[in-house]
Design a protein around this motif. Structure first.
Motif, PDB file in Angstrom:
ATOM      1  N   LEU A 177       5.150   9.000  12.401  1.00 25.25           N
ATOM      2  CA  LEU A 177       5.867   9.805  11.405  1.00 25.25           C
ATOM      3  C   LEU A 177       7.115   9.082  10.905  1.00 25.25           C
ATOM      4  CD1 LEU A 177       5.583  13.272  13.170  1.00 25.25           C
ATOM      5  CD2 LEU A 177       4.366  12.533  11.112  1.00 25.25           C
ATOM      6  N   ARG A 180       6.462   6.002   8.701  1.00 23.65           N
ATOM      7  CA  ARG A 180       6.073   6.408   7.340  1.00 23.65           C
ATOM      8  C   ARG A 180       7.326   6.784   6.540  1.00 23.65           C
ATOM      9  NH1 ARG A 180       3.540  12.051   7.121  1.00 23.65           N
ATOM     10  NH2 ARG A 180       5.758  12.453   7.134  1.00 23.65           N
ATOM     11  N   ASP A 181       8.202   7.593   7.180  1.00 23.39           N
ATOM     12  CA  ASP A 181       9.435   8.028   6.499  1.00 23.39           C
ATOM     13  C   ASP A 181      10.328   6.837   6.154  1.00 23.39           C
ATOM     14  OD1 ASP A 181       8.483  10.505   6.863  1.00 23.39           O
ATOM     15  OD2 ASP A 181      10.006  11.163   8.309  1.00 23.39           O
ATOM     16  N   GLU A 184       9.084   4.999   3.212  1.00 20.39           N
ATOM     17  CA  GLU A 184       9.360   5.764   1.983  1.00 20.39           C
ATOM     18  C   GLU A 184      10.818   5.645   1.574  1.00 20.39           C
ATOM     19  OE1 GLU A 184       7.985   9.803   2.311  1.00 20.39           O
ATOM     20  OE2 GLU A 184       5.909   9.114   2.537  1.00 20.39           O
ATOM     21  N   SER A 205       0.551  -0.969   7.956  1.00 17.31           N
ATOM     22  CA  SER A 205       0.788   0.308   7.276  1.00 17.31           C
ATOM     23  C   SER A 205       2.130   0.349   6.543  1.00 17.31           C
ATOM     24  CB  SER A 205       0.694   1.468   8.260  1.00 17.31           C
ATOM     25  OG  SER A 205       1.678   1.317   9.240  1.00 17.31           O
ATOM     26  N   LYS A 234      -3.971   5.359  -1.143  1.00 14.10           N
ATOM     27  CA  LYS A 234      -2.586   5.826  -1.007  1.00 14.10           C
ATOM     28  C   LYS A 234      -2.049   5.405   0.363  1.00 14.10           C
ATOM     29  CE  LYS A 234      -3.001   9.914  -3.880  1.00 14.10           C
ATOM     30  NZ  LYS A 234      -3.197  11.365  -3.824  1.00 14.10           N
ATOM     31  N   ARG A 235      -0.729   5.196   0.427  1.00 13.51           N
ATOM     32  CA  ARG A 235      -0.119   4.727   1.670  1.00 13.51           C
ATOM     33  C   ARG A 235      -0.348   5.690   2.838  1.00 13.51           C
ATOM     34  NH1 ARG A 235       1.603  -0.417   3.389  1.00 13.51           N
ATOM     35  NH2 ARG A 235       1.490  -1.562   1.461  1.00 13.51           N
ATOM     36  N   GLU A 236      -0.385   7.000   2.563  1.00 14.66           N
ATOM     37  CA  GLU A 236      -0.563   7.952   3.669  1.00 14.66           C
ATOM     38  C   GLU A 236      -1.990   7.920   4.231  1.00 14.66           C
ATOM     39  OE1 GLU A 236       0.674   8.736   0.657  1.00 14.66           O
ATOM     40  OE2 GLU A 236      -0.118  10.638  -0.116  1.00 14.66           O
ATOM     41  N   ASP A 237      -2.927   7.325   3.461  1.00 12.07           N
ATOM     42  CA  ASP A 237      -4.319   7.289   3.920  1.00 12.07           C
ATOM     43  C   ASP A 237      -4.748   5.916   4.440  1.00 12.07           C
ATOM     44  OD1 ASP A 237      -4.598   9.921   3.053  1.00 12.07           O
ATOM     45  OD2 ASP A 237      -5.109   9.282   1.009  1.00 12.07           O
ATOM     46  N   ARG A 239      -4.402   4.150   7.133  1.00 12.15           N
ATOM     47  CA  ARG A 239      -4.922   3.956   8.489  1.00 12.15           C
ATOM     48  C   ARG A 239      -6.395   4.360   8.609  1.00 12.15           C
ATOM     49  NH1 ARG A 239      -1.147   3.012  12.841  1.00 12.15           N
ATOM     50  NH2 ARG A 239       0.953   2.864  11.996  1.00 12.15           N
TER      51      ARG A 239
END
Lengths: 262, 247
Positions: A177, A180-181, A184, A205, A234-237, A239
Protein backbone atom coordinates in the motif's frame (compact mmCIF):
# COMPACT_ATOMS: atom_id res chain seq x y z
CA UNK A 1 30.21 16.72 -8.43
CA UNK A 2 29.32 19.44 -10.94
CA UNK A 3 26.30 21.16 -12.50
CA UNK A 4 25.91 21.68 -16.24
CA UNK A 5 23.17 22.33 -18.79
CA UNK A 6 24.56 20.37 -21.72
CA UNK A 7 21.87 17.66 -22.05
CA UNK A 8 18.22 16.86 -21.34
CA UNK A 9 19.47 14.31 -18.85
CA UNK A 10 19.12 15.10 -15.17
CA UNK A 11 21.93 13.07 -13.63
CA UNK A 12 24.92 11.23 -15.05
CA UNK A 13 27.43 9.02 -13.29
CA UNK A 14 30.57 8.71 -15.36
CA UNK A 15 33.05 5.90 -14.62
CA UNK A 16 32.50 6.34 -10.90
CA UNK A 17 34.62 4.21 -8.57
CA UNK A 18 34.59 3.99 -4.80
CA UNK A 19 36.63 1.99 -2.34
CA UNK A 20 37.33 2.05 1.38
CA UNK A 21 40.04 0.66 3.61
CA UNK A 22 39.66 -1.84 6.43
CA UNK A 23 42.02 -3.99 8.53
CA UNK A 24 41.70 -6.64 5.84
CA UNK A 25 42.83 -4.27 3.07
CA UNK A 26 41.20 -2.15 0.37
CA UNK A 27 37.60 -2.99 -0.50
CA UNK A 28 36.47 -1.97 -4.00
CA UNK A 29 32.75 -1.27 -3.75
CA UNK A 30 32.09 0.44 -7.10
CA UNK A 31 34.11 0.17 -10.27
CA UNK A 32 33.47 2.04 -13.48
CA UNK A 33 29.80 2.75 -12.72
CA UNK A 34 28.16 4.68 -15.54
CA UNK A 35 24.49 5.51 -16.02
CA UNK A 36 22.19 8.42 -16.87
CA UNK A 37 18.80 9.35 -15.44
CA UNK A 38 16.36 11.62 -17.28
CA UNK A 39 14.41 14.37 -15.54
CA UNK A 40 11.13 13.21 -13.97
CA UNK A 41 12.06 9.53 -14.22
CA UNK A 42 11.59 7.08 -11.35
CA UNK A 43 14.61 4.75 -11.49
CA UNK A 44 15.26 1.66 -9.38
CA UNK A 45 18.62 0.08 -8.58
CA UNK A 46 18.52 -3.67 -7.89
CA UNK A 47 21.41 -6.00 -7.33
CA UNK A 48 22.84 -8.70 -5.08
CA UNK A 49 22.92 -8.01 -1.36
CA UNK A 50 25.98 -5.96 -0.35
CA UNK A 51 26.83 -4.95 -3.93
CA UNK A 52 27.00 -1.24 -3.02
CA UNK A 53 23.52 0.02 -3.96
CA UNK A 54 23.26 2.29 -0.92
CA UNK A 55 26.81 3.55 -1.54
CA UNK A 56 25.62 4.82 -4.95
CA UNK A 57 22.97 6.95 -3.18
CA UNK A 58 25.50 8.24 -0.63
CA UNK A 59 27.78 9.30 -3.51
CA UNK A 60 24.95 11.01 -5.43
CA UNK A 61 23.84 12.85 -2.28
CA UNK A 62 27.38 14.02 -1.58
CA UNK A 63 27.62 12.23 1.78
CA UNK A 64 30.63 10.38 0.33
CA UNK A 65 33.11 11.31 -2.39
CA UNK A 66 34.01 9.00 -5.32
CA UNK A 67 37.61 7.86 -5.62
CA UNK A 68 37.46 8.55 -9.36
CA UNK A 69 34.88 9.46 -12.01
CA UNK A 70 32.27 12.22 -12.20
CA UNK A 71 28.76 12.76 -10.94
CA UNK A 72 27.08 15.44 -13.03
CA UNK A 73 23.72 17.16 -12.55
CA UNK A 74 22.26 18.93 -15.57
CA UNK A 75 20.17 22.01 -14.87
CA UNK A 76 19.04 25.00 -16.92
CA UNK A 77 20.39 27.58 -14.50
CA UNK A 78 23.59 25.79 -13.42
CA UNK A 79 22.28 25.70 -9.85
CA UNK A 80 23.25 22.85 -7.52
CA UNK A 81 20.37 20.41 -7.16
CA UNK A 82 18.45 20.03 -3.91
CA UNK A 83 18.53 16.37 -2.89
CA UNK A 84 16.06 14.63 -0.59
CA UNK A 85 17.09 11.36 1.03
CA UNK A 86 14.66 8.85 2.51
CA UNK A 87 16.29 6.24 4.72
CA UNK A 88 15.37 2.63 5.51
CA UNK A 89 13.59 3.59 8.74
CA UNK A 90 11.43 6.69 9.13
CA UNK A 91 13.54 8.07 12.03
CA UNK A 92 10.72 10.35 13.16
CA UNK A 93 11.89 12.05 16.35
CA UNK A 94 9.65 10.94 19.22
CA UNK A 95 10.00 14.19 21.18
CA UNK A 96 8.58 16.22 18.28
CA UNK A 97 5.02 16.12 16.99
CA UNK A 98 4.38 15.26 13.35
CA UNK A 99 4.34 18.90 12.24
CA UNK A 100 7.72 19.61 13.84
CA UNK A 101 9.11 16.39 12.36
CA UNK A 102 8.03 17.54 8.91
CA UNK A 103 9.67 20.94 9.38
CA UNK A 104 12.97 19.42 10.63
CA UNK A 105 14.63 19.69 7.20
CA UNK A 106 13.47 23.31 6.82
CA UNK A 107 14.89 24.15 10.26
CA UNK A 108 18.24 22.58 9.39
CA UNK A 109 18.40 24.29 6.01
CA UNK A 110 17.26 27.56 7.66
CA UNK A 111 14.39 27.88 5.18
CA UNK A 112 11.54 27.74 7.70
CA UNK A 113 9.66 30.69 6.22
CA UNK A 114 5.92 31.30 5.75
CA UNK A 115 5.92 30.02 2.19
CA UNK A 116 7.65 26.73 2.99
CA UNK A 117 5.53 26.15 6.10
CA UNK A 118 2.41 26.69 4.00
CA UNK A 119 3.81 24.16 1.49
CA UNK A 120 4.34 21.61 4.29
CA UNK A 121 0.73 22.20 5.38
CA UNK A 122 -0.43 21.73 1.78
CA UNK A 123 1.41 18.40 1.54
CA UNK A 124 -0.21 17.18 4.76
CA UNK A 125 -3.61 18.28 3.47
CA UNK A 126 -3.10 16.81 0.00
CA UNK A 127 -2.10 13.39 1.29
CA UNK A 128 -4.84 13.28 3.96
CA UNK A 129 -2.55 13.47 6.97
CA UNK A 130 -3.51 16.86 8.47
CA UNK A 131 -5.53 15.13 11.20
CA UNK A 132 -2.31 13.75 12.71
CA UNK A 133 -0.43 17.07 12.50
CA UNK A 134 -0.08 17.44 16.27
CA UNK A 135 0.14 13.73 17.12
CA UNK A 136 3.33 12.16 18.41
CA UNK A 137 4.94 9.67 15.99
CA UNK A 138 4.27 6.79 18.43
CA UNK A 139 0.52 7.24 17.81
CA UNK A 140 0.92 6.44 14.08
CA UNK A 141 1.06 3.13 12.20
CA UNK A 142 4.22 2.06 10.32
CA UNK A 143 2.71 2.98 6.96
CA UNK A 144 1.64 6.44 8.12
CA UNK A 145 5.07 7.08 9.61
CA UNK A 146 6.71 6.25 6.29
CA UNK A 147 4.34 8.63 4.43
CA UNK A 148 5.22 11.35 6.95
CA UNK A 149 8.93 10.64 6.36
CA UNK A 150 8.33 11.17 2.63
CA UNK A 151 6.48 14.43 3.27
CA UNK A 152 9.35 15.54 5.54
CA UNK A 153 11.69 14.97 2.57
CA UNK A 154 9.34 16.64 0.04
CA UNK A 155 8.87 19.69 2.30
CA UNK A 156 12.43 20.78 1.46
CA UNK A 157 11.39 20.84 -2.26
CA UNK A 158 14.11 18.49 -3.52
CA UNK A 159 14.92 18.20 -7.24
CA UNK A 160 15.99 14.60 -6.73
CA UNK A 161 14.63 12.04 -4.28
CA UNK A 162 16.85 9.18 -3.11
CA UNK A 163 14.97 6.28 -1.54
CA UNK A 164 17.18 3.78 0.30
CA UNK A 165 15.01 0.66 0.83
CA UNK A 166 12.38 2.84 2.51
CA UNK A 167 9.82 0.05 2.92
CA UNK A 168 12.03 -2.73 4.24
CA UNK A 169 10.89 -2.19 7.84
CA UNK A 170 7.19 -2.55 6.94
CA UNK A 171 5.08 -5.70 6.87
CA UNK A 172 4.23 -7.05 3.40
CA UNK A 173 0.65 -5.74 3.17
CA UNK A 174 1.57 -2.24 4.40
CA UNK A 175 4.55 -2.29 2.08
CA UNK A 176 2.36 -2.82 -0.98
CA UNK A 177 0.00 0.00 0.00
CA UNK A 178 2.70 2.47 1.01
CA UNK A 179 4.89 1.81 -2.07
CA UNK A 180 1.87 2.49 -4.29
CA UNK A 181 1.12 5.73 -2.41
CA UNK A 182 4.75 6.84 -2.48
CA UNK A 183 4.95 6.34 -6.27
CA UNK A 184 1.74 8.33 -6.70
CA UNK A 185 3.04 11.16 -4.50
CA UNK A 186 6.40 11.29 -6.30
CA UNK A 187 4.73 11.24 -9.72
CA UNK A 188 2.16 13.90 -8.78
CA UNK A 189 4.97 16.14 -7.47
CA UNK A 190 6.86 15.44 -10.75
CA UNK A 191 10.07 14.51 -8.98
CA UNK A 192 13.05 12.58 -10.28
CA UNK A 193 13.65 9.66 -7.94
CA UNK A 194 16.09 6.79 -7.44
CA UNK A 195 14.92 3.80 -5.41
CA UNK A 196 17.37 1.26 -4.01
CA UNK A 197 15.70 -2.06 -3.25
CA UNK A 198 16.44 -5.77 -3.03
CA UNK A 199 12.79 -6.50 -3.86
CA UNK A 200 12.43 -7.07 -7.62
CA UNK A 201 8.59 -6.82 -7.52
CA UNK A 202 8.81 -3.48 -5.76
CA UNK A 203 11.28 -2.15 -8.35
CA UNK A 204 9.06 -3.25 -11.27
CA UNK A 205 5.82 -1.93 -9.77
CA UNK A 206 7.25 1.46 -8.83
CA UNK A 207 9.95 2.38 -11.35
CA UNK A 208 10.04 3.62 -14.94
CA UNK A 209 13.44 2.05 -15.44
CA UNK A 210 15.35 -0.65 -13.53
CA UNK A 211 19.15 -0.74 -13.38
CA UNK A 212 20.45 -4.23 -12.59
CA UNK A 213 23.81 -4.01 -10.84
CA UNK A 214 26.52 -6.64 -10.65
CA UNK A 215 27.95 -7.95 -7.39
CA UNK A 216 30.72 -5.91 -5.73
CA UNK A 217 32.73 -4.16 -7.18
CA UNK A 218 29.52 -3.07 -8.78
CA UNK A 219 28.82 -1.84 -12.31
CA UNK A 220 25.60 -1.64 -14.32
CA UNK A 221 24.81 -5.05 -15.83
CA UNK A 222 21.56 -4.17 -17.59
CA UNK A 223 19.05 -1.35 -17.98
CA UNK A 224 15.43 -2.47 -18.27
CA UNK A 225 12.81 0.17 -19.17
CA UNK A 226 9.44 -0.62 -17.54
CA UNK A 227 6.68 0.24 -19.98
CA UNK A 228 3.33 -0.85 -18.57
CA UNK A 229 1.66 2.33 -19.84
CA UNK A 230 2.69 1.48 -23.45
CA UNK A 231 0.79 -1.82 -23.13
CA UNK A 232 -2.24 -0.04 -21.67
CA UNK A 233 -1.80 -1.55 -18.20
CA UNK A 234 -2.73 0.70 -15.28
CA UNK A 235 -0.18 0.97 -12.47
CA UNK A 236 -2.61 -0.46 -9.88
CA UNK A 237 -3.03 -3.61 -12.00
CA UNK A 238 0.62 -4.23 -12.91
CA UNK A 239 1.24 -7.03 -10.40
CA UNK A 240 -1.56 -9.10 -12.03
CA UNK A 241 -0.19 -8.71 -15.59
CA UNK A 242 1.89 -11.23 -17.57
CA UNK A 243 4.26 -8.39 -18.52
CA UNK A 244 5.07 -8.00 -14.82
CA UNK A 245 6.02 -11.68 -14.71
CA UNK A 246 8.18 -11.25 -17.82
CA UNK A 247 10.06 -8.32 -16.27
CA UNK A 248 10.44 -10.27 -13.03
CA UNK A 249 11.86 -13.34 -14.83
CA UNK A 250 14.34 -11.20 -16.80
CA UNK A 251 15.65 -9.39 -13.72
CA UNK A 252 15.65 -12.59 -11.65
CA UNK A 253 17.75 -14.39 -14.30
CA UNK A 254 20.23 -11.52 -14.41
CA UNK A 255 20.58 -11.57 -10.63
CA UNK A 256 20.84 -15.37 -10.48
CA UNK A 257 23.71 -15.20 -12.99
CA UNK A 258 25.42 -12.74 -10.66
CA UNK A 259 25.01 -15.06 -7.69
CA UNK A 260 26.35 -18.11 -9.53
CA UNK A 261 29.23 -16.41 -11.39
CA UNK A 262 32.60 -16.86 -9.61
CA UNK B 1 -6.86 7.36 13.00
CA UNK B 2 -8.72 6.11 16.03
CA UNK B 3 -6.92 6.55 19.32
CA UNK B 4 -8.08 5.44 22.76
CA UNK B 5 -7.29 7.28 25.94
CA UNK B 6 -7.06 4.66 28.67
CA UNK B 7 -7.24 7.26 31.44
CA UNK B 8 -10.74 8.32 30.51
CA UNK B 9 -12.53 4.98 30.15
CA UNK B 10 -16.28 5.26 30.05
CA UNK B 11 -17.21 3.03 33.00
CA UNK B 12 -20.86 2.76 31.94
CA UNK B 13 -19.90 0.86 28.79
CA UNK B 14 -17.72 -1.68 30.63
CA UNK B 15 -18.61 -5.34 30.80
CA UNK B 16 -18.97 -7.09 34.18
CA UNK B 17 -15.62 -8.85 33.62
CA UNK B 18 -13.81 -5.59 32.87
CA UNK B 19 -15.41 -3.93 35.92
CA UNK B 20 -14.23 -6.82 38.12
CA UNK B 21 -10.71 -6.55 36.61
CA UNK B 22 -10.55 -2.80 37.34
CA UNK B 23 -11.90 -3.32 40.88
CA UNK B 24 -9.22 -5.96 41.49
CA UNK B 25 -6.50 -3.60 40.22
CA UNK B 26 -7.72 -0.78 42.47
CA UNK B 27 -7.84 -3.11 45.49
CA UNK B 28 -4.29 -4.28 44.79
CA UNK B 29 -3.05 -0.66 44.74
CA UNK B 30 -4.78 0.11 48.09
CA UNK B 31 -3.39 -3.10 49.59
CA UNK B 32 0.22 -2.15 48.66
CA UNK B 33 -0.23 1.46 49.87
CA UNK B 34 -1.65 0.59 53.30
CA UNK B 35 0.74 -2.36 53.76
CA UNK B 36 3.69 0.03 53.46
CA UNK B 37 2.23 2.41 56.06
CA UNK B 38 1.36 -0.41 58.45
CA UNK B 39 4.87 -1.90 58.01
CA UNK B 40 6.46 1.45 58.91
CA UNK B 41 4.21 2.06 61.93
CA UNK B 42 4.79 -1.55 63.02
CA UNK B 43 8.54 -1.03 62.92
CA UNK B 44 8.30 2.16 65.01
CA UNK B 45 6.02 0.42 67.55
CA UNK B 46 8.37 -2.57 67.80
CA UNK B 47 11.37 -0.24 68.29
CA UNK B 48 9.52 1.79 70.96
CA UNK B 49 8.36 -1.35 72.77
CA UNK B 50 11.83 -2.93 72.62
CA UNK B 51 13.31 0.24 74.06
CA UNK B 52 10.63 0.65 76.80
CA UNK B 53 10.90 -2.98 77.94
CA UNK B 54 14.70 -2.98 77.87
CA UNK B 55 15.04 -5.55 75.05
CA UNK B 56 17.54 -3.17 73.46
CA UNK B 57 19.88 -0.67 75.17
CA UNK B 58 18.31 2.82 75.11
CA UNK B 59 21.77 4.41 75.20
CA UNK B 60 22.85 2.83 71.92
CA UNK B 61 19.53 2.50 70.07
CA UNK B 62 17.41 5.35 71.51
CA UNK B 63 13.65 5.22 70.75
CA UNK B 64 11.24 6.84 68.27
CA UNK B 65 9.60 8.93 71.04
CA UNK B 66 12.96 10.32 72.23
CA UNK B 67 13.92 11.16 68.65
CA UNK B 68 10.53 12.81 68.07
CA UNK B 69 10.94 14.91 71.26
CA UNK B 70 14.42 16.09 70.27
CA UNK B 71 13.21 16.72 66.71
CA UNK B 72 10.35 18.88 67.99
CA UNK B 73 12.67 20.73 70.37
CA UNK B 74 15.22 21.43 67.60
CA UNK B 75 12.48 22.49 65.24
CA UNK B 76 11.15 24.97 67.80
CA UNK B 77 14.52 26.62 68.39
CA UNK B 78 15.12 26.59 64.59
CA UNK B 79 18.55 24.90 64.95
CA UNK B 80 17.56 21.73 63.06
CA UNK B 81 15.92 23.67 60.23
CA UNK B 82 19.05 25.75 59.97
CA UNK B 83 21.25 22.64 59.65
CA UNK B 84 18.82 21.02 57.16
CA UNK B 85 18.74 24.27 55.14
CA UNK B 86 22.53 24.44 54.96
CA UNK B 87 22.84 20.80 53.88
CA UNK B 88 20.10 21.22 51.26
CA UNK B 89 21.74 24.37 49.91
CA UNK B 90 25.14 22.67 49.65
CA UNK B 91 23.59 19.55 48.08
CA UNK B 92 21.61 21.70 45.62
CA UNK B 93 24.69 23.64 44.51
CA UNK B 94 26.74 20.42 44.22
CA UNK B 95 23.96 18.75 42.23
CA UNK B 96 23.62 21.65 39.78
CA UNK B 97 27.39 21.87 39.33
CA UNK B 98 27.58 18.09 38.70
CA UNK B 99 24.93 18.40 35.97
CA UNK B 100 26.48 21.50 34.44
CA UNK B 101 30.03 20.13 34.23
CA UNK B 102 28.82 16.66 33.15
CA UNK B 103 26.82 18.08 30.22
CA UNK B 104 29.73 20.34 29.32
CA UNK B 105 32.32 17.52 29.41
CA UNK B 106 30.11 14.92 27.68
CA UNK B 107 29.23 17.43 24.93
CA UNK B 108 32.90 18.29 24.45
CA UNK B 109 33.85 14.60 24.25
CA UNK B 110 31.04 13.96 21.73
CA UNK B 111 32.31 16.75 19.49
CA UNK B 112 35.91 15.52 19.84
CA UNK B 113 35.65 11.70 20.13
CA UNK B 114 39.45 11.26 20.20
CA UNK B 115 39.57 13.33 23.40
CA UNK B 116 36.66 11.28 24.75
CA UNK B 117 38.55 8.04 24.15
CA UNK B 118 41.72 9.58 25.64
CA UNK B 119 39.98 10.65 28.87
CA UNK B 120 37.71 7.61 29.31
CA UNK B 121 40.16 5.36 31.28
CA UNK B 122 41.05 8.26 33.59
CA UNK B 123 37.39 8.95 34.26
CA UNK B 124 36.82 5.24 35.03
CA UNK B 125 39.70 5.30 37.55
CA UNK B 126 38.46 8.54 39.15
CA UNK B 127 34.92 7.15 39.33
CA UNK B 128 36.08 4.00 41.14
CA UNK B 129 38.14 5.92 43.75
CA UNK B 130 36.65 5.93 47.27
CA UNK B 131 35.57 9.59 47.37
CA UNK B 132 35.65 9.88 51.20
CA UNK B 133 39.41 9.24 50.91
CA UNK B 134 39.70 12.35 48.72
CA UNK B 135 38.04 14.61 51.32
CA UNK B 136 41.16 15.13 53.54
CA UNK B 137 43.13 16.06 50.40
CA UNK B 138 40.47 18.59 49.40
CA UNK B 139 40.63 20.10 52.91
CA UNK B 140 44.41 20.50 52.52
CA UNK B 141 43.89 22.23 49.17
CA UNK B 142 40.91 24.45 49.96
CA UNK B 143 40.70 24.53 53.74
CA UNK B 144 37.42 24.02 55.59
CA UNK B 145 34.24 25.72 54.48
CA UNK B 146 31.56 25.82 51.84
CA UNK B 147 33.87 25.32 48.82
CA UNK B 148 35.35 22.12 50.26
CA UNK B 149 31.95 20.68 51.15
CA UNK B 150 30.54 21.46 47.69
CA UNK B 151 33.59 19.90 46.03
CA UNK B 152 33.14 16.78 48.22
CA UNK B 153 29.48 16.71 47.14
CA UNK B 154 30.49 16.93 43.49
CA UNK B 155 33.30 14.38 43.69
CA UNK B 156 30.94 11.50 44.50
CA UNK B 157 28.79 11.77 41.37
CA UNK B 158 30.51 13.81 38.70
CA UNK B 159 32.81 11.20 37.13
CA UNK B 160 30.07 8.58 36.82
CA UNK B 161 27.69 11.21 35.46
CA UNK B 162 30.17 12.32 32.76
CA UNK B 163 30.89 8.70 31.77
CA UNK B 164 27.22 7.70 31.57
CA UNK B 165 26.16 10.81 29.70
CA UNK B 166 29.04 10.56 27.22
CA UNK B 167 28.31 6.87 26.57
CA UNK B 168 24.66 7.71 26.07
CA UNK B 169 25.54 10.50 23.59
CA UNK B 170 27.85 8.05 21.79
CA UNK B 171 25.08 5.47 21.44
CA UNK B 172 22.80 7.81 19.47
CA UNK B 173 21.50 5.91 16.44
CA UNK B 174 23.96 6.69 13.59
CA UNK B 175 21.07 6.57 11.11
CA UNK B 176 19.46 9.52 12.93
CA UNK B 177 22.70 11.44 12.55
CA UNK B 178 22.72 10.46 8.86
CA UNK B 179 19.20 11.90 8.57
CA UNK B 180 20.55 15.29 9.71
CA UNK B 181 23.45 14.93 7.26
CA UNK B 182 21.04 14.22 4.40
CA UNK B 183 19.43 17.61 5.07
CA UNK B 184 22.90 19.17 4.92
CA UNK B 185 23.03 19.68 8.70
CA UNK B 186 26.18 20.45 10.70
CA UNK B 187 27.52 18.52 13.69
CA UNK B 188 26.18 21.26 15.97
CA UNK B 189 22.70 20.81 14.44
CA UNK B 190 22.99 17.02 14.87
CA UNK B 191 23.73 17.67 18.55
CA UNK B 192 20.95 20.19 19.17
CA UNK B 193 18.26 18.44 17.08
CA UNK B 194 19.00 14.76 17.78
CA UNK B 195 21.72 13.92 20.32
CA UNK B 196 20.76 16.17 23.22
CA UNK B 197 16.94 15.93 22.97
CA UNK B 198 17.22 12.16 22.41
CA UNK B 199 19.20 11.79 25.63
CA UNK B 200 16.91 13.80 27.91
CA UNK B 201 15.50 10.57 29.49
CA UNK B 202 19.10 9.52 30.37
CA UNK B 203 19.76 13.03 31.71
CA UNK B 204 16.66 12.84 33.94
CA UNK B 205 17.55 9.40 35.27
CA UNK B 206 21.15 10.54 35.95
CA UNK B 207 19.75 13.61 37.74
CA UNK B 208 17.66 11.37 40.02
CA UNK B 209 20.74 9.31 40.96
CA UNK B 210 22.93 12.39 41.43
CA UNK B 211 20.56 14.20 43.82
CA UNK B 212 21.23 11.35 46.28
CA UNK B 213 24.95 11.17 45.51
CA UNK B 214 25.40 14.91 45.99
CA UNK B 215 23.73 14.62 49.43
CA UNK B 216 26.04 11.71 50.37
CA UNK B 217 29.10 13.73 49.26
CA UNK B 218 27.97 16.83 51.15
CA UNK B 219 27.41 14.83 54.36
CA UNK B 220 30.94 13.35 54.01
CA UNK B 221 32.26 16.90 53.51
CA UNK B 222 30.37 18.15 56.56
CA UNK B 223 31.72 15.23 58.64
CA UNK B 224 35.24 16.45 58.00
CA UNK B 225 35.06 20.15 57.25
CA UNK B 226 31.65 21.42 58.38
CA UNK B 227 30.67 23.82 61.11
CA UNK B 228 26.98 23.53 60.21
CA UNK B 229 24.74 21.05 58.40
CA UNK B 230 23.40 17.55 59.01
CA UNK B 231 26.82 15.89 58.61
CA UNK B 232 28.24 18.17 61.31
CA UNK B 233 25.19 17.42 63.54
CA UNK B 234 25.71 13.65 63.15
CA UNK B 235 29.42 13.92 64.05
CA UNK B 236 28.56 16.21 66.97
CA UNK B 237 25.90 13.76 68.19
CA UNK B 238 28.28 10.82 68.04
CA UNK B 239 31.08 12.73 69.79
CA UNK B 240 28.91 13.80 72.74
CA UNK B 241 27.35 10.30 72.90
CA UNK B 242 23.93 11.66 72.00
CA UNK B 243 22.61 8.68 70.07
CA UNK B 244 19.19 10.38 69.93
CA UNK B 245 20.70 13.28 68.03
CA UNK B 246 22.79 10.90 65.90
CA UNK B 247 19.77 8.84 64.83
Amino acid sequence: MKASNQHHSFLRLDHVAFSYYSNLGEVNVLQDLTFTIEKGVFAALVGPSGCGKSTVLSLISGLMKPVSGFITFYSEDFSAPRIGYMLQHDHLLEWRDIYHNITLGLEIQKTKNKENLAFADQLLEKYHLSHVKYHKPSALSGGMRQRIALIRTLATRPDLLLLDEPFSALDYQTRLLVSRDVREIIKSEQKTAILVTHDISEAISMADVVFVLTKSPCTVKDVIPIAFEDSGIKREDVRKSTLFQEYFDTIWREMQDENTEP
Amino acid sequence: MKTQNHNTLDTTSLTAGQREFLRHQKLQKWYIFWSRIILFIGFLLLWQTASDFGWIDKFYFSSPSAIAKLFWHDIQDMSLLNHIGITLLESGISFLLILFFSVLAATFFWFYPSLGKMFEPFLIVLNSLPKSALAPLIIVWLGTGLRTIILCGMSVGIFGCILNLYQSFEQTDPERLKLIETFGGTKLQAFTKVVFPGNIPTFISLSKVNIGLALVGVIIGEFLAGRRGLGYLIIYGSQVFSRVSFL
